[in-house]
Design a protein around this motif. Structure first.
Motif, PDB file in Angstrom:
ATOM      1  N   GLU A  13      -6.600   6.884  -3.577  1.00 16.67           N
ATOM      2  CA  GLU A  13      -5.657   7.478  -4.796  1.00 16.67           C
ATOM      3  C   GLU A  13      -5.648   8.977  -4.560  1.00 16.67           C
ATOM      4  OE1 GLU A  13      -9.876   7.260  -7.073  1.00 16.67           O
ATOM      5  OE2 GLU A  13      -9.559   5.410  -8.848  1.00 16.67           O
ATOM      6  N   ALA A  14      -6.334   9.617  -3.687  1.00 14.53           N
ATOM      7  CA  ALA A  14      -5.872  11.128  -2.944  1.00 14.53           C
ATOM      8  C   ALA A  14      -4.864  10.881  -2.339  1.00 14.53           C
ATOM      9  CB  ALA A  14      -7.002  11.597  -2.309  1.00 14.53           C
ATOM     10  N   GLY A  15      -3.875   9.442  -2.368  1.00 22.32           N
ATOM     11  CA  GLY A  15      -2.802   9.672  -1.296  1.00 22.32           C
ATOM     12  C   GLY A  15      -2.736   9.118  -0.519  1.00 22.32           C
ATOM     13  N   TYR A  16      -4.040   9.055   0.827  1.00 20.54           N
ATOM     14  CA  TYR A  16      -4.331   8.968   1.902  1.00 20.54           C
ATOM     15  C   TYR A  16      -3.861   7.149   2.074  1.00 20.54           C
ATOM     16  CZ  TYR A  16      -6.266  13.537   2.591  1.00 20.54           C
ATOM     17  OH  TYR A  16      -6.500  14.851   2.360  1.00 20.54           O
ATOM     18  N   ILE A  17      -2.831   7.164   3.950  1.00 20.66           N
ATOM     19  CA  ILE A  17      -3.319   5.885   4.169  1.00 20.66           C
ATOM     20  C   ILE A  17      -4.294   5.441   5.280  1.00 20.66           C
ATOM     21  CG2 ILE A  17      -1.696   4.387   4.803  1.00 20.66           C
ATOM     22  CD1 ILE A  17      -0.334   4.985   2.871  1.00 20.66           C
ATOM     23  N   TYR A  18      -4.240   4.373   4.183  1.00 27.33           N
ATOM     24  CA  TYR A  18      -5.156   3.665   5.521  1.00 27.33           C
ATOM     25  C   TYR A  18      -4.881   3.086   7.114  1.00 27.33           C
ATOM     26  CZ  TYR A  18      -9.309   0.440   7.490  1.00 27.33           C
ATOM     27  OH  TYR A  18     -10.213  -0.936   8.405  1.00 27.33           O
ATOM     28  N   ILE A  19      -5.334   4.253   7.996  1.00 25.92           N
ATOM     29  CA  ILE A  19      -4.417   3.557   9.125  1.00 25.92           C
ATOM     30  C   ILE A  19      -5.312   2.166   9.938  1.00 25.92           C
ATOM     31  CG2 ILE A  19      -4.388   4.327  11.878  1.00 25.92           C
ATOM     32  CD1 ILE A  19      -2.642   5.732   9.884  1.00 25.92           C
ATOM     33  N   GLY A  20      -6.378   2.028   9.470  1.00 24.60           N
ATOM     34  CA  GLY A  20      -7.542   1.385  10.110  1.00 24.60           C
ATOM     35  C   GLY A  20      -8.572   1.415  10.787  1.00 24.60           C
ATOM     36  N   HIS A  62      -9.928   4.855  10.277  1.00 23.74           N
ATOM     37  CA  HIS A  62      -9.268   6.607   9.634  1.00 23.74           C
ATOM     38  C   HIS A  62      -8.313   6.141   8.786  1.00 23.74           C
ATOM     39  CE1 HIS A  62     -10.589   6.578  14.179  1.00 23.74           C
ATOM     40  NE2 HIS A  62     -10.051   7.915  14.115  1.00 23.74           N
ATOM     41  N   PHE A  63      -7.825   7.785   7.999  1.00 23.41           N
ATOM     42  CA  PHE A  63      -7.079   7.670   6.968  1.00 23.41           C
ATOM     43  C   PHE A  63      -5.862   9.047   7.472  1.00 23.41           C
ATOM     44  CE2 PHE A  63     -10.986   5.947   5.683  1.00 23.41           C
ATOM     45  CZ  PHE A  63     -10.593   4.841   4.987  1.00 23.41           C
ATOM     46  N   ALA A  64      -4.806   9.033   6.922  1.00 26.00           N
ATOM     47  CA  ALA A  64      -3.721  10.055   6.935  1.00 26.00           C
ATOM     48  C   ALA A  64      -2.541   9.913   6.161  1.00 26.00           C
ATOM     49  CB  ALA A  64      -3.162   9.712   8.123  1.00 26.00           C
ATOM     50  N   LYS A  65      -2.600  11.339   5.560  1.00 23.73           N
ATOM     51  CA  LYS A  65      -1.736  11.532   5.143  1.00 23.73           C
ATOM     52  C   LYS A  65      -0.349  10.701   5.236  1.00 23.73           C
ATOM     53  CE  LYS A  65      -2.928  16.154   2.629  1.00 23.73           C
ATOM     54  NZ  LYS A  65      -2.663  17.404   2.991  1.00 23.73           N
ATOM     55  N   PRO A  66       0.431  10.668   4.059  1.00 24.16           N
ATOM     56  CA  PRO A  66       1.810   8.878   4.657  1.00 24.16           C
ATOM     57  C   PRO A  66       2.135   9.769   5.366  1.00 24.16           C
ATOM     58  CG  PRO A  66       1.379   9.529   2.146  1.00 24.16           C
ATOM     59  CD  PRO A  66       0.567  10.596   2.693  1.00 24.16           C
ATOM     60  N   ASP A  67       2.675  11.360   5.507  1.00 22.46           N
ATOM     61  CA  ASP A  67       3.933  12.063   6.601  1.00 22.46           C
ATOM     62  C   ASP A  67       3.022  12.274   7.467  1.00 22.46           C
ATOM     63  OD1 ASP A  67       1.154  14.317   5.560  1.00 22.46           O
ATOM     64  OD2 ASP A  67       3.219  15.481   4.854  1.00 22.46           O
ATOM     65  N   ASP A  68       1.773  12.172   7.714  1.00 22.85           N
ATOM     66  CA  ASP A  68       0.883  12.285   9.526  1.00 22.85           C
ATOM     67  C   ASP A  68       1.507  11.996  10.094  1.00 22.85           C
ATOM     68  OD1 ASP A  68      -1.385  13.565  10.867  1.00 22.85           O
ATOM     69  OD2 ASP A  68      -1.560  11.482  11.415  1.00 22.85           O
ATOM     70  N   GLU A  69       1.536  12.382  11.463  1.00 21.91           N
ATOM     71  CA  GLU A  69       2.336  11.448  12.257  1.00 21.91           C
ATOM     72  C   GLU A  69       1.251  10.125  12.867  1.00 21.91           C
ATOM     73  OE1 GLU A  69       2.781  15.381  15.898  1.00 21.91           O
ATOM     74  OE2 GLU A  69       1.083  14.943  15.440  1.00 21.91           O
ATOM     75  N   LEU A  70      -0.148  10.040  12.326  1.00 25.30           N
ATOM     76  CA  LEU A  70      -0.491   8.599  12.785  1.00 25.30           C
ATOM     77  C   LEU A  70       0.600   7.722  11.706  1.00 25.30           C
ATOM     78  CD1 LEU A  70      -4.099   8.939  13.413  1.00 25.30           C
ATOM     79  CD2 LEU A  70      -2.380   8.948  14.912  1.00 25.30           C
ATOM     80  N   ALA A  71       0.286   7.991  10.185  1.00 20.86           N
ATOM     81  CA  ALA A  71       0.927   6.932   8.935  1.00 20.86           C
ATOM     82  C   ALA A  71       2.382   6.887   9.551  1.00 20.86           C
ATOM     83  CB  ALA A  71       0.535   8.065   7.765  1.00 20.86           C
ATOM     84  N   ILE A  72       3.471   8.127  10.494  1.00 19.82           N
ATOM     85  CA  ILE A  72       5.006   6.967  10.456  1.00 19.82           C
ATOM     86  C   ILE A  72       4.329   6.204  11.458  1.00 19.82           C
ATOM     87  CG2 ILE A  72       6.646   8.872  11.774  1.00 19.82           C
ATOM     88  CD1 ILE A  72       5.710  11.431   9.799  1.00 19.82           C
TER      89      ILE A  72
END
Length: 460
Positions: free
Chosen positions: A284-291, A294-304
């Motif tokens: 809901e806060a906009g974080y991506i589940y990396i796996g 780990h969670f990251a914002k969509p513009d974080d290097e891990l998500a990219i």
């Protein structure tokens, strides 16, 4: 690419067994003492012939207080001088290792972990970085490298953050675990919100490119309501990443954990409720589940990197640099060089004994065969990208996927029926309900697992 995740309680209950976290394949359990210093030097020669950048990991084992949940290799002391003999030996190891690697190879990644790296004072940290720069080709402070450090906010202030930035660090990870006072008391980690957020704000002011917060669910006295309040407070300061780990209570293996009162431990049902709340709140806060926690914002290097199919996984977790050989320095550290994994000795006495003889402090190691490298490639693709292209694996490893992995594909049919994944002629695709259970899917391809599952934590 859909990067969402679905919480399916029935599936989780059916698949929640023990298994590896796959920071390597084969796992560290396969490392053996038949691996010699000469084996390592041969692997370094192979690594130099292949070329490419390097990654360095330094283990700083000191902490001034003990956290009861901790399963890390650590030395508890309040006297900073106790680090001096260790640093003297670490400097010698840096020189020994640095002499073996091609000086033209740039260090794209550097990480200090522990223990508590900020246990060291500024003079000690400066000398450690200077010794590293003397023997390895570190990047200039242009932010193109990933130089990260784990921080205990209780042992850090504005001046420390400023000094770390001057030393070249540009990414920072803050240990929090939980803000609830009763939980903190139960695990002997008393840490105020003010301490934590002052350090976080200071890191941003000094220009750190990424800030990450570490939390743990499943600690004594935690409830859904109490952990939700901790999340509220941390979401209000909007870190770039979260690492939210499942606490594995293994007091038979880790003496420190015996100080936790077992009756205060949340039930398995409460832990699942907390996890479900975490997944919902962060999405809901906009974080991506990396796996893998780990969670990251969509513009974080891990998500990219995940969206661009460039994400990788190593002994420090998820990484954006798959082309780096990893050199581990200090006690208990693990490296990956060429086709091998290498672990250093685990105690100060053995470390000093090896270094004093001018020997590399190798404890165990493992050289991967062709099957190991193939299976590592499969597991890495699945755990990083939630999908697998048969054609890509076939081209890279010169196999026919459906022939080589006929047994594994047959096992995956059950997971397909259960809605964890789908398979077609081109590959495997992990569904949103299967992402929390990615370890189970990867375990299908693990040739070494057999009866060793009891030595790993639960997947959820």
């Amino acid at each position: 690419m859909d990067q969402s995740v679905k919480f399916d309680l029935d599936l989780i209950n059916r698949y929640d067994k023990s298994g590896p976290r796959y920071t390597s394949y084969p796992t560290a359990l396969e490392l053996h003492d038949g691996f010699s210093e000469q084996d390592y030097k041969q692997q370094i020669a192979l690594s130099n012939a292949r070329g490419g950048p390097l990654s360095l990991y330094f283990h700083i084992p000191f902490c001034d207080t003990v956290c009861y949940y901790c399963a890390c290799n650590k030395i508890i002391t309040k006297n900073r001088e106790h680090a001096e003999p260790y640093l003297a030996n670490l400097f010698k190891e840096i020189a020994l290792q640095g002499e073996l690697f091609d000086k033209k190879r740039t260090v794209n990644q550097l990480h200090w972990g522990g223990g508590t790296p900020t246990f060291l004072d500024y003079d000690q940290m400066s000398r450690l970085m200077a010794a590293t720069r003397q023997h390895f080709n570190l990047k200039k402070d242009d932010d193109s490298g990933e130089y990260s450090i784990e921080i205990d906010p209780r042992a850090t202030d504005d001046q420390t953050i400023k000094q770390l930035r001057e030393l070249g660090f540009n990414r920072i990870s803050l240990g929090v675990q939980d803000f609830d006072p009763a939980v903190q008391q139960a695990v002997n980690r008393i840490q105020s919100e003010a301490q934590t957020f002052t350090v976080l704000e200071s890191a941003r002011k000094e220009g750190f490119r990424s800030t990450s917060i570490d939390l743990i669910y499943g600690l004594p006295l935690q409830t859904v309501a109490s952990f939700s309040l901790t999340l509220d407070k941390i979401l209000s300061v909007s870190p770039d990443r979260f690492s939210i780990f499942n606490y594995a209570h293994l007091p038979a293996r880790f003496k420190t954990q015996r100080q936790i009162n077992e009756v205060d431990m949340p039930s398995a049902e409460v832990k699942l409720d907390i996890l479900q709340m975490i997944m919902q709140r962060l999405q809901e806060a906009g974080y991506i589940y990396i796996g893998m926690d780990h969670f990251a914002k969509p513009d974080d290097e891990l998500a990219i990197a995940q969206r661009e199919n460039k994400l990788y996984r190593n002994f420090q977790g998820y990484s954006t640099h798959s082309d780096c050989d990893l050199v581990g320095l200090g006690i208990t550290s693990i490296g990956r060089v060429a086709d091998s994994y290498i672990q250093n000795v685990k105690d100060l006495g053995s470390y000093e004994a090896a270094i004093s003889k001018g020997a590399l402090p190798i404890f165990k190691g493992f050289i991967l065969n062709d099957d190991d490298k193939l299976r590592r490639g499969v597991i890495t693709q699945l755990i990083c990208h939630f999908s697998l292209s048969f054609e890509q694996i076939e081209q890279q490893y010169a196999i026919q996927f459906k022939d080589y992995f006929s047994h594994e594909l047959n096992v995956l049919q059950t997971m397909q029926t259960d809605g964890l994944l789908t398979m077609d002629e081109k590959g495997i695709y992990v569904l949103t309900a299967g992402r929390l259970l990615i370890r189970n899917i990867c375990m299908t391809f693990d040739r070494y697992l057999n009866t060793k599952t009891q030595q790993f934590s639960k997947v959820i």
